[in-house]
Each structure stands twice: as structure tokens, then as C-alpha cells.
Design a protein around this motif. Structure first.
Motif, PDB file in Angstrom:
ATOM      1  N   VAL A  59     -29.275  -4.947   4.075  1.00  0.00           N
ATOM      2  CA  VAL A  59     -28.257  -6.003   4.030  1.00  0.00           C
ATOM      3  C   VAL A  59     -27.981  -6.396   2.578  1.00  0.00           C
ATOM      4  O   VAL A  59     -26.840  -6.721   2.223  1.00  0.00           O
ATOM      5  CB  VAL A  59     -28.666  -7.221   4.879  1.00  0.00           C
ATOM      6  CG1 VAL A  59     -29.642  -8.140   4.159  1.00  0.00           C
ATOM      7  CG2 VAL A  59     -27.431  -8.014   5.296  1.00  0.00           C
ATOM      8  N   ARG A  60     -28.984  -6.309   1.708  1.00  0.00           N
ATOM      9  CA  ARG A  60     -28.734  -6.574   0.287  1.00  0.00           C
ATOM     10  C   ARG A  60     -27.912  -5.450  -0.332  1.00  0.00           C
ATOM     11  O   ARG A  60     -27.057  -5.700  -1.189  1.00  0.00           O
ATOM     12  CB  ARG A  60     -30.058  -6.765  -0.457  1.00  0.00           C
ATOM     13  CG  ARG A  60     -30.689  -8.118  -0.214  1.00  0.00           C
ATOM     14  CD  ARG A  60     -31.728  -8.470  -1.263  1.00  0.00           C
ATOM     15  NE  ARG A  60     -33.004  -7.829  -1.063  1.00  0.00           N
ATOM     16  CZ  ARG A  60     -34.041  -8.384  -0.435  1.00  0.00           C
ATOM     17  NH1 ARG A  60     -33.924  -9.588   0.090  1.00  0.00           N
ATOM     18  NH2 ARG A  60     -35.180  -7.743  -0.320  1.00  0.00           N
ATOM     19  N   ALA A  61     -28.166  -4.209   0.092  1.00  0.00           N
ATOM     20  CA  ALA A  61     -27.375  -3.083  -0.430  1.00  0.00           C
ATOM     21  C   ALA A  61     -25.916  -3.214  -0.015  1.00  0.00           C
ATOM     22  O   ALA A  61     -25.000  -2.943  -0.807  1.00  0.00           O
ATOM     23  CB  ALA A  61     -27.957  -1.762   0.062  1.00  0.00           C
ATOM     24  N   ILE A  62     -25.681  -3.630   1.230  1.00  0.00           N
ATOM     25  CA  ILE A  62     -24.313  -3.838   1.706  1.00  0.00           C
ATOM     26  C   ILE A  62     -23.646  -4.953   0.910  1.00  0.00           C
ATOM     27  O   ILE A  62     -22.504  -4.827   0.444  1.00  0.00           O
ATOM     28  CB  ILE A  62     -24.316  -4.164   3.213  1.00  0.00           C
ATOM     29  CG1 ILE A  62     -24.780  -2.941   4.016  1.00  0.00           C
ATOM     30  CG2 ILE A  62     -22.932  -4.619   3.669  1.00  0.00           C
ATOM     31  CD1 ILE A  62     -25.116  -3.263   5.462  1.00  0.00           C
ATOM     32  N   LEU A  72     -18.238   1.671   1.099  1.00  0.00           N
ATOM     33  CA  LEU A  72     -19.421   1.814   1.933  1.00  0.00           C
ATOM     34  C   LEU A  72     -19.206   2.972   2.907  1.00  0.00           C
ATOM     35  O   LEU A  72     -18.074   3.393   3.119  1.00  0.00           O
ATOM     36  CB  LEU A  72     -19.683   0.511   2.691  1.00  0.00           C
ATOM     37  CG  LEU A  72     -20.316  -0.613   1.869  1.00  0.00           C
ATOM     38  CD1 LEU A  72     -20.133  -1.965   2.557  1.00  0.00           C
ATOM     39  CD2 LEU A  72     -21.796  -0.333   1.638  1.00  0.00           C
ATOM     40  N   PRO A  73     -20.279   3.517   3.505  1.00  0.00           N
ATOM     41  CA  PRO A  73     -20.135   4.654   4.422  1.00  0.00           C
ATOM     42  C   PRO A  73     -19.136   4.383   5.534  1.00  0.00           C
ATOM     43  O   PRO A  73     -19.058   3.264   6.059  1.00  0.00           O
ATOM     44  CB  PRO A  73     -21.549   4.818   4.983  1.00  0.00           C
ATOM     45  CG  PRO A  73     -22.444   4.255   3.938  1.00  0.00           C
ATOM     46  CD  PRO A  73     -21.693   3.125   3.322  1.00  0.00           C
ATOM     47  N   LYS A 102     -29.910  -6.891  -8.692  1.00  0.00           N
ATOM     48  CA  LYS A 102     -29.530  -6.287  -9.978  1.00  0.00           C
ATOM     49  C   LYS A 102     -29.735  -4.783  -9.946  1.00  0.00           C
ATOM     50  O   LYS A 102     -28.884  -4.015 -10.428  1.00  0.00           O
ATOM     51  CB  LYS A 102     -30.340  -6.924 -11.110  1.00  0.00           C
ATOM     52  CG  LYS A 102     -29.925  -8.346 -11.446  1.00  0.00           C
ATOM     53  CD  LYS A 102     -30.720  -8.878 -12.628  1.00  0.00           C
ATOM     54  CE  LYS A 102     -30.243 -10.281 -13.026  1.00  0.00           C
ATOM     55  NZ  LYS A 102     -31.022 -10.817 -14.169  1.00  0.00           N
ATOM     56  N   ALA A 103     -30.871  -4.330  -9.369  1.00  0.00           N
ATOM     57  CA  ALA A 103     -31.139  -2.896  -9.276  1.00  0.00           C
ATOM     58  C   ALA A 103     -30.121  -2.180  -8.399  1.00  0.00           C
ATOM     59  O   ALA A 103     -29.826  -1.003  -8.614  1.00  0.00           O
ATOM     60  CB  ALA A 103     -32.551  -2.670  -8.728  1.00  0.00           C
ATOM     61  N   LEU A 104     -29.557  -2.894  -7.444  1.00  0.00           N
ATOM     62  CA  LEU A 104     -28.545  -2.323  -6.544  1.00  0.00           C
ATOM     63  C   LEU A 104     -27.150  -2.356  -7.148  1.00  0.00           C
ATOM     64  O   LEU A 104     -26.181  -1.931  -6.516  1.00  0.00           O
ATOM     65  CB  LEU A 104     -28.549  -3.076  -5.215  1.00  0.00           C
ATOM     66  CG  LEU A 104     -29.782  -2.860  -4.320  1.00  0.00           C
ATOM     67  CD1 LEU A 104     -29.815  -3.885  -3.199  1.00  0.00           C
ATOM     68  CD2 LEU A 104     -29.815  -1.447  -3.757  1.00  0.00           C
ATOM     69  N   VAL A 248     -31.404   2.087  -2.257  1.00  0.00           N
ATOM     70  CA  VAL A 248     -30.867   2.593  -0.997  1.00  0.00           C
ATOM     71  C   VAL A 248     -29.920   3.748  -1.266  1.00  0.00           C
ATOM     72  O   VAL A 248     -29.022   3.646  -2.105  1.00  0.00           O
ATOM     73  CB  VAL A 248     -30.136   1.478  -0.222  1.00  0.00           C
ATOM     74  CG1 VAL A 248     -29.417   2.043   0.997  1.00  0.00           C
ATOM     75  CG2 VAL A 248     -31.120   0.394   0.200  1.00  0.00           C
ATOM     76  N   CYS A 249     -30.120   4.848  -0.547  1.00  0.00           N
ATOM     77  CA  CYS A 249     -29.228   6.001  -0.634  1.00  0.00           C
ATOM     78  C   CYS A 249     -28.680   6.267   0.769  1.00  0.00           C
ATOM     79  O   CYS A 249     -29.447   6.526   1.706  1.00  0.00           O
ATOM     80  CB  CYS A 249     -29.975   7.228  -1.143  1.00  0.00           C
ATOM     81  SG  CYS A 249     -28.982   8.738  -1.180  1.00  0.00           S
ATOM     82  N   TRP A 250     -27.364   6.174   0.930  1.00  0.00           N
ATOM     83  CA  TRP A 250     -26.739   6.452   2.220  1.00  0.00           C
ATOM     84  C   TRP A 250     -26.697   7.959   2.439  1.00  0.00           C
ATOM     85  O   TRP A 250     -26.284   8.716   1.565  1.00  0.00           O
ATOM     86  CB  TRP A 250     -25.339   5.871   2.264  1.00  0.00           C
ATOM     87  CG  TRP A 250     -25.312   4.376   2.228  1.00  0.00           C
ATOM     88  CD1 TRP A 250     -25.036   3.587   1.151  1.00  0.00           C
ATOM     89  CD2 TRP A 250     -25.587   3.484   3.308  1.00  0.00           C
ATOM     90  NE1 TRP A 250     -25.113   2.255   1.499  1.00  0.00           N
ATOM     91  CE2 TRP A 250     -25.442   2.165   2.819  1.00  0.00           C
ATOM     92  CE3 TRP A 250     -25.922   3.670   4.657  1.00  0.00           C
ATOM     93  CZ2 TRP A 250     -25.638   1.039   3.626  1.00  0.00           C
ATOM     94  CZ3 TRP A 250     -26.115   2.560   5.450  1.00  0.00           C
ATOM     95  CH2 TRP A 250     -25.969   1.267   4.944  1.00  0.00           C
ATOM     96  N   LEU A 251     -27.117   8.408   3.629  1.00  0.00           N
ATOM     97  CA  LEU A 251     -27.237   9.829   3.916  1.00  0.00           C
ATOM     98  C   LEU A 251     -26.159  10.347   4.865  1.00  0.00           C
ATOM     99  O   LEU A 251     -26.147  11.517   5.200  1.00  0.00           O
ATOM    100  CB  LEU A 251     -28.614  10.119   4.518  1.00  0.00           C
ATOM    101  CG  LEU A 251     -29.812   9.716   3.645  1.00  0.00           C
ATOM    102  CD1 LEU A 251     -31.112   9.924   4.404  1.00  0.00           C
ATOM    103  CD2 LEU A 251     -29.822  10.497   2.336  1.00  0.00           C
TER     104      LEU A 251
END
Length: 345
Positions: A59-62, A72-73, A102-104, A248-251
Motif C-alpha cells: 500500500v505504501r508502494a501504491i 501502476l500495473p 523515500k526509498a520507494l 517492491v517490484c511488480w512482476l
């Protein structure tokens, strides 16, 4: 004739209003989404999952992607950056939440929260609407439902749950924003539609439900299943990987069902040695690279799996083989000068 209702204006004068609406006079509004079709605007979305299934991380990545307008995917549309009001009372704000965002790659100027350091926040707290009105976010996130209910809302009571989500939905409509509520699942139930924590009224009250789950043990892979979508076809199930410092890496799209995710098993082929072989082949055959089978066999032994397992992965992923310089190579893409070797498996 319509029913005429008498109302009182602010100055006490009587105002008459006709509450009967004839449908041909209604101006149709276009449905809007923060993330099409997973998170609709002006509605409440539930993101549920068992512990350690990546709920808070994803949810943080989104939210990070929405804050800077990144696609987004399943939704490649590049949109204006959105403001996010993000409430999380389970992770430390300064040492976990802010560094993670921040990292995202989040646009930190588009994030805000109601300060909970000195006064805990719960649903129905007037500070929520005060800060939404002040910050005007496009998306509001509460992580988690159980924490912000705080014993003040009985989540096993259908009437209380319905009232709570009516309140949240009304807030989403008043302030023209999406509301996402993260929730734990109830492990006592086996049917996907009843595993939600508390009353089934929770799931019935939201317009969109996302379910997160593990894909095998120790793989770092997770699934996100669009298990409820009102008024539009559900989005494709998605897979994502969490690695490094909660990156997070979307696959891409997944073939998993919600029941597989909720069982904690996911796709059996992605467990153990199969998962190790698959990860190695995906990484080393990326971008059209070709690898000699002898090197693959040696690599499989080094990482604790086998060449026969690699061949099963090869078949599942659609990896192809060809002969060049009297050697057999594997690749996703066959070079133009390759000599196809159909007899080799």
C-alpha cells in the motif's frame, strides 16, 4: 407530483424541496479511479491479508507511485501527482514509514498525516475531517482497520460496521477522495469471502476489495487479488516481489486464485528449489541474454537445485533453446543466426 418536503434554512425560514428525481433529468458523472480499476475515487477500498503478506509494504508502494504520478500495473496512464493522507499506527513514523516512502521514490511533499504522537487517532475523530479539508488529499489510507477501530467500534457487530463504513463513504464523497482501509484476515475461516476480520458487513460495505497473500514460503513473492469490484470488471491478479529494504517490484499478471492466496500456499511450483531455479533463469536470461546449458547446469548445482528442475521452469516460462558453435543455449529470444535444435530438451 413529487413529494414536497419542508426544510428549515439557516435563518429559520421554511424551504420546500421536491425529493422525487426523474431519471431522465440526472446528469451522468464519469466514474473516476486513483488506480484503475483497483481503487475507485469517492469510495472505500479494503486491502486485506494475513500478517506478513506485504499489505503495508504494497500500500505504501501504491501510494508512492500515486504521489509522483507514476503508472501502476494494468494502468499505464500517467496522471497528475496525488496528495496522500496516510495514517499508520503500527509502524514507527520516523524510522520506518518516512524512510520507506523515500526509498520507494515518493514525492514527500504530497504526503501528510494527522499527528498521533501525543493523542491516538480513532475513527470518528473530528481531526480526520479537519485535516482532510485542510490538506485536500486525493487518497486517504488507514492502516489498519483494527487499530483505528480501537475497541470503540465492534467489528463483529453488523450495525456498527455498517455505520462506520457509511461514515467513511460519506467522507470520501464529501471530500472527493478515495479511502483505503488495510485490514487483517480472520484465519479461522476457510472460505475466501468470509475470511475478513469481523462482520461480513465489512466486505459488503466497501466498493472494492484487494486481497494480498504469499506465493510460497521464502520466495519473497506475493499476490494481490482484486476479489471485489462493483460496477466494473475486476482487475487482473498481480504478483509483486519484496526485496532489499522493503522495495517492491511488480512482476505482472498472476494465474493465482484468491483461494490459493488465502491458503498460504499459493502456486506450489514457486516453492523451494523450483523458485530458486526460476529466479536464477529470469535474472540471467533477461533482456534477450542466452546462456550455455553447461553453465546453467553448473549454476543450478551451485545454488542448490538441479538441471531437471531448471528444465521444468524452462517449459513453464516458455524459454527456448538453439544450437550455436556446437553448443546448446537457452534464451527467451532466438538469434537470427541460430540453428534450432528441436530434439534437445
Amino acid at each position: 407530483m413529487g413529494a414536497v418536503v419542508a426544510l428549515q434554512s439557516e435563518n429559520g425560514a421554511e424551504v420546500k424541496r421536491d425529493d422525487l428525481q426523474i431519471f431522465d433529468s440526472v446528469q451522468v458523472a464519469q466514474r473516476r479511479y486513483c488506480w484503475t480499476p483497483y481503487i475507485p475515487a469517492r469510495c472505500v477500498t479494503l486491502l486485506q491479508g494475513d500478517p506478513q503478506t506485504g499489505k503495508s509494504t504494497v500500500v505504501r508502494a501504491i501510494a508512492a507511485a500515486l504521489s509522483n504520478g507514476s503508472p501502476l500495473p494494468s494502468d499505464d496512464e500517467r496522471r497528475e501527482p496525488m496528495r496522500v493522507l496516510y495514517q499508520n499506527a503500527e509502524d514507527d513514523f520516523t524510522s520506518v514509514i518516512v524512510p520507506h516512502l523515500k526509498a520507494l521514490g515518493a514525492n514527500m511533499s504530497n504526503f501528510a498525516r494527522v499527528n498521533e504522537d501525543h493523542a491516538p487517532l480513532f475513527f470518528y475523530d473530528e481531526r480526520i475531517e479537519d485535516h482532510i479539508e485542510r490538506f485536500q488529499p486525493q487518497i486517504v489510507i488507514f492502516d489498519t482497520l483494527q487499530r483505528y477501530a480501537g475497541g470503540k467500534v465492534n467489528l463483529n457487530d453488523l450495525t456498527a460496521v455498517t455505520a462506520l463504513f457509511d461514515y467513511l463513504t460519506g467522507m470520501a464523497k464529501r471530500y472527493d477522495c478515495a479511502i483505503v482501509v488495510v485490514s487483517h484476515l480472520n484465519k479461522q475461516d476457510t472460505k475466501a469471502e468470509y475470511k475478513g476480520f469481523g462482520s461480513v458487513g465489512i466486505r459488503a460495505s466497501v466498493r472494492s476489495t484487494l486481497t494480498s497473500g504469499k506465493i510460497g514460503e521464502g520466495t519473497g513473492r506475493f499476490g494481490l487479488f482484486h476479489s471485489k469490484s462493483n460496477g466494473i470488471r475486476p482487475g487482473a491478479p498481480l504478483e509483486f516481489e519484496i526485496f532489499g529494504d522493503a522495495e517492491v517490484c511488480w512482476l505482472g499478471a498472476s494465474r493465482l486464485t484468491e483461494r490459493q492466496l488465502l491458503s498460504g500456499k499459493g502456486d506450489e511450483k514457486k516453492k523451494g528449489k523450483y523458485a530458486i531455479a526460476r529466479k536464477w533463469l529470469e535474472e540471467n536470461l533477461a533482456d534477450g541474454n542466452a546462456v550455455w546449458t553447461a553453465d546453467i547446469s553448473e549454476a543450478m548445482e551451485d545454488i542448490g537445485t538441479s538441471f531437471s528442475t531448471a528444465k521444468r521452469v524452462k517449459q513453464d516460462l516458455g524459454i527456448r533453446h538453439f544450437r550455436r558453435d556446437n553448443k546448446v543455449w537457452w534464451s527467451f529470444d532466438i538469434p537470427d543466426d541460430a540453428d534450432l535444435d528441436d530434439d534437445f530438451e
